[in-house]
Scaffold this motif. Structure first.
Motif, mmCIF file in Angstrom:
data_model
loop_
_atom_site.group_PDB
_atom_site.id
_atom_site.type_symbol
_atom_site.label_atom_id
_atom_site.label_comp_id
_atom_site.label_asym_id
_atom_site.label_seq_id
_atom_site.Cartn_x
_atom_site.Cartn_y
_atom_site.Cartn_z
ATOM 1 N N HIS A 176 -26.266 5.635 45.691
ATOM 2 C CA HIS A 176 -26.402 4.845 44.414
ATOM 3 C C HIS A 176 -27.281 3.588 44.626
ATOM 4 O O HIS A 176 -28.302 3.174 43.974
ATOM 5 N N LEU A 177 -26.945 2.833 45.767
ATOM 6 C CA LEU A 177 -27.302 1.694 46.070
ATOM 7 C C LEU A 177 -29.243 1.722 46.387
ATOM 8 O O LEU A 177 -29.980 1.029 46.023
ATOM 9 N N ILE A 178 -29.243 3.022 47.131
ATOM 10 C CA ILE A 178 -30.631 3.280 47.426
ATOM 11 C C ILE A 178 -31.683 3.814 46.245
ATOM 12 O O ILE A 178 -32.642 3.195 45.878
ATOM 13 N N ALA A 179 -30.910 4.554 45.598
ATOM 14 C CA ALA A 179 -31.641 5.229 44.243
ATOM 15 C C ALA A 179 -31.799 4.268 43.275
ATOM 16 O O ALA A 179 -32.590 4.303 42.613
ATOM 17 N N GLY A 180 -30.800 3.401 43.226
ATOM 18 C CA GLY A 180 -30.932 2.281 42.033
ATOM 19 C C GLY A 180 -31.874 1.104 42.666
ATOM 20 O O GLY A 180 -31.847 0.146 41.673
ATOM 21 N N ARG A 181 -32.448 0.977 43.721
ATOM 22 C CA ARG A 181 -33.265 0.195 44.578
ATOM 23 C C ARG A 181 -32.422 -1.225 44.557
ATOM 24 O O ARG A 181 -33.060 -2.261 44.441
ATOM 25 N N TYR A 182 -31.143 -1.127 44.548
ATOM 26 C CA TYR A 182 -30.403 -2.197 44.850
ATOM 27 C C TYR A 182 -30.686 -2.770 46.504
ATOM 28 O O TYR A 182 -30.524 -3.912 46.841
ATOM 29 N N VAL A 183 -30.992 -1.706 47.181
ATOM 30 C CA VAL A 183 -30.974 -2.186 48.845
ATOM 31 C C VAL A 183 -32.396 -1.091 48.954
ATOM 32 O O VAL A 183 -32.401 0.226 48.622
ATOM 33 N N SER A 184 -33.351 -1.613 49.687
ATOM 34 C CA SER A 184 -34.486 -0.867 50.100
ATOM 35 C C SER A 184 -34.352 -0.786 51.625
ATOM 36 O O SER A 184 -34.067 -1.452 52.556
ATOM 37 N N LEU A 185 -34.666 0.635 51.953
ATOM 38 C CA LEU A 185 -34.772 0.970 53.270
ATOM 39 C C LEU A 185 -36.064 0.616 54.102
ATOM 40 O O LEU A 185 -36.838 1.428 54.375
ATOM 41 N N ASN A 186 -36.431 -0.829 54.168
ATOM 42 C CA ASN A 186 -37.610 -1.263 54.501
ATOM 43 C C ASN A 186 -37.566 -1.895 55.677
ATOM 44 O O ASN A 186 -36.360 -2.172 56.212
ATOM 45 N N ARG A 187 -38.653 -2.467 56.432
ATOM 46 C CA ARG A 187 -38.714 -3.104 57.711
ATOM 47 C C ARG A 187 -37.853 -4.428 57.543
ATOM 48 O O ARG A 187 -37.263 -5.147 58.595
ATOM 49 N N GLN A 188 -37.913 -5.182 56.481
ATOM 50 C CA GLN A 188 -37.487 -6.277 56.208
ATOM 51 C C GLN A 188 -35.696 -6.228 56.528
ATOM 52 O O GLN A 188 -35.192 -7.106 57.074
ATOM 53 N N ASN A 189 -35.206 -5.197 55.656
ATOM 54 C CA ASN A 189 -33.736 -5.006 55.766
ATOM 55 C C ASN A 189 -33.356 -4.471 57.065
ATOM 56 O O ASN A 189 -31.863 -4.631 57.552
ATOM 57 N N PHE A 190 -34.051 -3.755 57.780
ATOM 58 C CA PHE A 190 -33.556 -3.321 59.046
ATOM 59 C C PHE A 190 -34.820 -3.508 60.056
ATOM 60 O O PHE A 190 -34.861 -2.769 60.835
ATOM 61 N N SER A 191 -35.179 -5.029 60.380
ATOM 62 C CA SER A 191 -35.978 -5.297 61.195
ATOM 63 C C SER A 191 -35.284 -5.319 62.657
ATOM 64 O O SER A 191 -34.120 -5.748 62.534
#
Length: 274
Positions: A61-76
């Motif tokens: 839900h968090l990912i599909a709803g774009r509450y959290v992005s699986l991008n380099r910023q969040n997982f640098s």
């Protein structure tokens, strides 16, 4: 705050919805309306499995709803020295917080103790506690809630405190809530300074893993630090933990992270997402 409240409601709703399935399945299996016994192995398995599925549903839900992005910023990726310092940081916190709980005479209720033992004695419970909980809770409380508040509030401290309070409250008991709040402050502070969820997930993982190992390796899980090491030994451990915590904070701020991450709105801040 509307978005934050909505996320907490979603989190609780998923937990309640999935936790009802084992009881319903038990009633259908036994053709009765009696609640299952806590010692029923099938019920325990179904309960823990549904807990894992609830966590997975929250993550989706968090990912599909774009509450959290699986991008380099969040997982640098971060330096090894920073990650090691984070591990020492949360270890030090555990040393003095356990002693503080003993001084305050905080203890689990029989029901909470039973639930804790069910988690610790089952492989699915260990997976849920050590692996799933750090991931889903950091995505929710640090990534989705604190990250959003950091982008819309001028005072970073408010975002860290509010997300930590919510983190403590959702644990729902006086034994875990105070330490969860303190741990949330540390995790939130790290997230604010790095902009990455990796160190907070690692710290959360180490904290839960330590509790799990302590339970299984100690002869008596109810043994306190004072009973194990004596009054002087327990005090020394607590003081050592305080020194280690302060030292890690100083190293992180002055040596490893000279300035906080740039908190720029890169994710939707609208409450129109589901």
């Amino acid at each position: 705050m509307k978005r934050t409240i909505k996320l907490i409601i979603y989190f609780i709703a998923y937990q309640l919805a999935f936790s009802s399935f084992p009881a319903i399945a038990y009633m259908l299996r036994t053709h009765s309306f009696e609640m299952p016994l806590a010692t029923d192995e099938t019920y325990i398995f179904q309960t823990l499995l549904c807990s894992l599925l609830a966590s997975l549903a929250v993550i989706i839900h968090l990912i599909a709803g774009r509450y959290v992005s699986l991008n380099r910023q969040n997982f640098s990726p971060l330096s090894v020295s920073l990650l090691i310092t984070c591990v020492l940081f949360v270890t030090g916190m555990g040393m003095w917080s356990n002693y503080l709980n003993e001084l305050l005479g905080v203890s689990m209720s029989p029901q909470l103790q039973q639930a804790f033992e069910m988690l610790m004695q089952h492989p699915l419970g260990i997976i849920s506690t050590v692996i799933m909980a750090p991931v889903v809770e950091e995505l929710l409380f640090r990534g989705a809630i604190e990250g959003h508040l950091l982008r819309i509030w001028k005072k970073p401290a408010y975002a860290i405190i509010v997300s930590s309070l919510l983190f403590g409250l959702v644990h729902g008991n006086l034994v875990q809530a105070p330490f969860a709040f303190l741990l949330g402050l540390a995790l939130g502070w790290i997230y604010y300074h790095t902009g990455s969820l990796l160190p907070s997930i690692l710290m959360h993982f180490i904290n839960n893993l330590t509790a799990t190992l302590t339970y299984h390796l100690s002869g008596d899980p109810d043994t306190t630090l004072t009973e194990t090491f004596g009054a002087t030994g327990a005090l020394c451990i607590a003081l050592g933990g305080i020194v280690l915590t302060i030292l890690c904070v100083w190293i992180i701020r002055s040596r490893l992270i000279t300035q906080p991450a740039a908190w720029v709105s890169t994710t939707p801040t609208s409450d129109n997402t589901i």
